[in-house]
Design an enzyme around this catalytic site. Structure first.
Site, PDB file in Angstrom:
ATOM      1  N   LYS A 117       0.722  -0.873  -0.049  1.00 42.77           N
ATOM      2  CA  LYS A 117       0.109   0.056  -0.052  1.00 42.77           C
ATOM      3  C   LYS A 117       0.792   1.472   0.052  1.00 42.77           C
ATOM      4  O   LYS A 117       1.912   1.475   0.606  1.00 42.77           O
ATOM      5  CB  LYS A 117      -0.988   0.105   1.135  1.00 42.77           C
ATOM      6  N   ILE A 442     -15.603 -17.758   7.234  1.00 41.60           N
ATOM      7  CA  ILE A 442     -15.530 -16.253   7.554  1.00 41.60           C
ATOM      8  C   ILE A 442     -16.739 -15.691   6.892  1.00 41.60           C
ATOM      9  O   ILE A 442     -16.836 -14.337   7.134  1.00 41.60           O
ATOM     10  CB  ILE A 442     -13.984 -15.647   6.867  1.00 41.60           C
ATOM     11  N   GLY A 443     -17.224 -16.342   6.199  1.00 42.85           N
ATOM     12  CA  GLY A 443     -18.642 -15.727   5.590  1.00 42.85           C
ATOM     13  C   GLY A 443     -19.121 -15.938   4.094  1.00 42.85           C
ATOM     14  O   GLY A 443     -20.203 -16.657   4.009  1.00 42.85           O
ATOM     15  N   SER A 444     -18.226 -15.880   3.313  1.00 40.69           N
ATOM     16  CA  SER A 444     -18.659 -15.920   1.975  1.00 40.69           C
ATOM     17  C   SER A 444     -18.293 -17.388   1.361  1.00 40.69           C
ATOM     18  O   SER A 444     -17.250 -17.833   2.065  1.00 40.69           O
ATOM     19  CB  SER A 444     -18.096 -14.997   0.928  1.00 40.69           C
ATOM     20  N   HIS A 652     -13.737  -9.932  12.353  1.00 42.35           N
ATOM     21  CA  HIS A 652     -12.785 -10.616  11.454  1.00 42.35           C
ATOM     22  C   HIS A 652     -11.721  -9.683  10.726  1.00 42.35           C
ATOM     23  O   HIS A 652     -12.452  -8.549  10.654  1.00 42.35           O
ATOM     24  CB  HIS A 652     -13.494 -11.411  10.196  1.00 42.35           C
ATOM     25  N   HIS A 705      -6.091 -17.420  -0.181  1.00 33.38           N
ATOM     26  CA  HIS A 705      -5.779 -16.893  -1.761  1.00 33.38           C
ATOM     27  C   HIS A 705      -5.084 -17.899  -2.748  1.00 33.38           C
ATOM     28  O   HIS A 705      -4.911 -17.221  -3.751  1.00 33.38           O
ATOM     29  CB  HIS A 705      -4.601 -15.645  -1.411  1.00 33.38           C
TER      30      HIS A 705
HETATM   31  N1  GLN Z   1     -17.427 -11.763   5.543  1.00 27.14           N
HETATM   32  C1  GLN Z   1     -16.471 -11.481   4.168  1.00 27.14           C
HETATM   33  C2  GLN Z   1     -16.128 -12.786   3.460  1.00 27.14           C
HETATM   34  O1  GLN Z   1     -16.239 -13.853   3.821  1.00 27.14           O
HETATM   35  C3  GLN Z   1     -15.059 -10.986   4.800  1.00 27.14           C
HETATM   36  C4  GLN Z   1     -14.335 -10.372   3.583  1.00 27.14           C
HETATM   37  C5  GLN Z   1     -13.185  -9.725   3.970  1.00 27.14           C
HETATM   38  O2  GLN Z   1     -12.631 -10.082   5.051  1.00 27.14           O
HETATM   39  N2  GLN Z   1     -12.554  -8.884   3.352  1.00 27.14           N
HETATM   40  O3  GLN Z   1     -16.104 -12.583   2.270  1.00 27.14           O
HETATM   41 ZN    ZN Z   2     -10.808 -11.225   5.246  1.00 25.22          ZN
END
Ligand code: GLN
Ligand code: ZN
Length: 765
Positions: A117, A442-444, A652, A705
């Protein structure tokens, strides 16, 4: 006479022409000549825009095929050997692209250079990589070619380059990281300066009158050795080439003003839009033979400036300066979109209060005329419109919502702290009944092409609400079933309805606007279109409750409600500048507080509020960290403190290193934090040695990733390491981040192994 100039323009193009040309070239769909032609046209257009709007010079050196730091590395021969043993002459653009993107073919696989960054912006530059025996050698003529190109079009040129000290500070090497902690880097200076001198004298031969050297590092917390380096460098560069303007930005010049004023240069640019600088005091001992360039138009944000106010401020000091007073945007306009005019969908009151690149150049032009008492009839009209827009912004009911302001005021009495963690954790464990080392994500979940298509068709009105809802529900059901089959403990609905974690909420909230074409370069050909927080933020209806309820109805296991936190929404948007950021953050926090309570009332037992961007908001100077962290943490507490003891709050974080703010993270008092660990080589575990993390925590056990399926032992080992510093009762098992960019096969395979890892750990316990 005050003079208008600018520090640099965005290069991506009003319609992202450069992005399209680059990507088509990379795919082999168009020729290098076609790409070169697009670059030429963009430069021509951007120079014309500067010239038409009264800039004294056009800038050369701000154009970049991928990144301006990378351009400079190639120019001075900082090219790691893994790309080539010898830099081809003439220089080959494909070499630059190899450094930016890596090189993969049948014969070889060479990784890209590191990207990071740019200060506290969302722009990313390619980190220069220095070898131990690094030499510097002028290796490219592109800069000079562009100078001739601009001159050929009849323009006066100011060349813009990274300053030598900042360039070194930004670079990393075999023995040291980026930054200024390591003084040994300065051993490179003599050789580096030799190549700067060569470039500067060539520019002089080309009759370039001014060169602007960007030295934002001169504003940071730098030690005496680096301060001295600044002085030595400029003493040595003096008189070698064109006159030198050292440009500083992103912070007030005040703390380091002794250094800045002592630099033996012909001019200095300072940023007056950041922090509070007492201009009159700053210039009280200014050497009037030097140019002072004032960054008065905000180059980081998109609001129209109060030109009358700036005129007044500048006029108080202008008389003594004559031609040595310059006016400019605070920094390069790289960080704002190109033109507001083509936007057709913005509310008129919002649109007229916005200034992108073109509008900022216009503002600057009028401003210079105002300071010089030289306003034309047209300028006066411009000013009148501008002032009316400012007035509308202050009074518009579309922007101002008294009820929101009152509520924020009243919220001061809200108790930010939940009962002690130790007291609520038992209630949560009763409520959730989870095993040791609980697993979650984490969610998605993977966003397949079908999901993306359905979402965008619905947005365009090509699919009915009912069909959209059914499609989404089918996807949610699939995601829940997969998680149950995998044996995960705390489930998620998978976020199929979300394109982006900020945009999704912004579109449902009052006070947010979205442009059609407000693109800003993030890195290389990648651009983002940040939402605009223009007004008081409120919620008309619950945003996530129906989806969450539906998901929970499908399973006996707890399903997490999933929200984006107030600081992250702020950080990834253009934020209104008519009130402190902390105030806007509190408005967002209150909206989330309502949403969280609605989720709780709907029977959701676990609610996650993502704050991946919390570290990005840190001010550049350390002395300001505490103030920021205080309001950022308070905003999180304000959103979450209303829930019952047995409701478990998660957060998170990812994308950065968190070790130096781990205490503030603990102060957020989330019951559980899932946090990126595996990519940063588990540096996080180091933080746990020094600081006893009080609540529950899931250090990400694998990097999402990469499509590679993680190794079971590796994950088990990571958690075992963590368990040395953190009680095993506090530990969760989860990936590093959301899975939306992954495909299903590797997702299932990876999570399967992750669940096995948790089971093995349970057995060992
Ligand atoms: N809840 C989001 C996901 O799981 C979190 C994304 C992130 O941390 N950038 O995509
Ligand atoms: Zn994340």
């Amino acid at each position: 006479m005050a003079i208008a100039h600018n520090l640099g323009l965005p290069r991506i193009g009003a319609d992202r022409e450069l992005k399209k040309a680059l990507e088509s070239y990379w795919k082999g769909e168009s020729s290098k000549d076609a790409l070169l032609q697009v670059g030429k046209e963009l430069r021509q257009r951007h120079w014309k825009a500067q010239n038409d709007n009264g800039s004294q010079w056009v800038t050369v050196g701000d154009f970049a095929w991928y990144d301006h730091i990378l351009e400079w590395s190639c120019t001075i021969g900082v090219v790691p050997h893994r790309y080539t043993q010898e830099i081809p002459q003439p220089f080959d653009l494909d070499l630059l692209f190899a450094m930016a993107r890596g090189r993969q073919n049948e014969q070889e696989s060479v990784p890209a250079c590191e990207m990071t960054k740019w200060y506290d912006t969302n722009y990313h530059y390619i980190v220069p990589e220095l070898k131990k025996d690094q030499t510097f050698k002028l290796s490219r003529t592109f800069l000079f070619d562009q100078v001739k190109e601009a001159q050929g079009q009849g323009y006066q040129v100011k060349v813009v380059l990274p300053g030598p000290v900042t360039y070194l500070a930004l670079s990393k090497g075999e023995d040291f990281g980026a930054g200024t902690e390591f003084n040994g880097k300065l051993d490179f200076l003599p050789n580096l300066l030799a190549v700067y001198k060569e470039v500067l004298s060539k520019l002089k031969e080309l009759n370039v009158e001014w060169v602007q050297l960007d030295e934002a590092f001169a504003l940071l917390d730098i030690n005496d050795t680096w301060q001295q380096a600044f002085k030595d460098v400029y003493a040595e560069l003096k008189g070698v080439g064109p006159k030198i303007l050292v440009a500083t930005y992103f912070e007030s010049p005040e703390p380091n003003q002794d250094l800045l004023k002592a630099l033996p240069v012909d001019g200095l640019h300072i940023d007056l839009t950041r922090g509070e600088t007492d201009l009159v005091k700053f210039v009280s001992d200014w050497d009037l033979t030097k140019v002072l360039s004032l960054g008065v138009i905000d180059g980081r944000n998109i609001w129209r400036a109060d030109l009358d106010k700036i005129t007044k401020e500048v006029s108080t000091i202008a008389q003594n300066f004559g031609d040595n007073l310059w006016l400019a945007p605070s920094c390069s306009l790289l960080h704002v979109p190109y033109d507001v005019e083509p936007e057709t969908k913005l509310h008129e009151e919002v649109k007229q209060s916005l200034a992108f690149t073109i509008q900022k150049l216009q503002e600057l032009n009028v401003l210079a005329h105002a300071v010089n008492n030289d306003l034309s009839a047209q300028d006066k009209e411009f000013l009148e419109r501008q002032n009316k827009a400012l007035e509308t912004r202050r009074t518009s009911a579309h922007i101002n919502n008294q009820a929101v302001k009152d509520r924020v005021k009243k919220a001061e009495s809200i108790e930010l702290h939940r009962p002690a963690f130790a007291d609520r954790v038992a209630a949560q464990h009763d409520n959730l009944n989870l095993p040791l080392y609980p697993t979650t994500t984490i969610g998605s979940f993977p966003q397949t092409k079908e999901i993306r298509q359905l979402r965008s068709a619905w947005k365009k009105g090509n699919v009915s609400d009912a069909d959209y809802e059914n499609g989404m529900k089918k996807e949610i059901e699939l995601v829940i079933r997969e998680q149950e089959n995998l044996g995960l403990d705390v489930l998620v609905h998978g976020e199929p309805e979300r394109n982006d974690m900020v945009e999704y909420f912004g579109e449902l909230l009052n006070g947010f606007a979205f442009t059609q074409n407000g693109w800003v370069q993030s890195y290389g050909s990648r651009c983002v279109k940040p939402p605009i927080i223009f007004g008081d933020v409120s919620r008309s209806a619950p945003m996530t409750v129906e989806w969450a309820k539906f998901a929970q109805s499908l399973s006996d296991k707890p399903v997490k409600g999933m929200l984006t936190g107030p600081v992250t929404m702020l950080q990834w948007s253009f934020v209104r500048d008519d009130q402190p950021r902390s105030e806007t953050c509190r408005q967002l926090a209150l909206v989330l507080r309502d949403e969280i309570l609605d989720l709780e009332a709907a029977g959701i037992k676990v609610i996650q509020i993502d704050e991946p961007a919390i570290r990005e908001g840190l001010p550049l100077r350390r002395e300001k960290w505490d103030e920021y962290l205080k309001w950022a943490v308070d905003a999180f507490l304000l959103s979450t403190s209303g829930v019952r003891d047995e409701t478990q709050i998660h957060t998170h974080m990812c994308y950065s290193e968190f070790n130096d703010i781990i205490k503030a993270i603990a102060d957020m008092d989330a019951d559980v934090i899932t946090i990126e660990t595996s990519r940063s080589n588990m540096e996080l575990l180091q933080a746990f040695e020094d600081f006893k993390y009080p609540n529950e925590i899931g250090p990400g056990v694998y990097d999402i990733h990469s499509p590679n399926v993680p190794d079971l032992d590796w994950m088990v080992n990571l958690i075992r390491q963590a368990a040395k510093h953190i009680d095993k009762k506090q530990l969760w098992v989860n990936p590093d981040c959301g899975l939306k960019t992954r495909g299903w096969p590797e997702t299932k395979a990876s999570l399967d192994i992750m669940v096995k890892a948790a089971k093995q750990l349970r057995q060992e316990a």
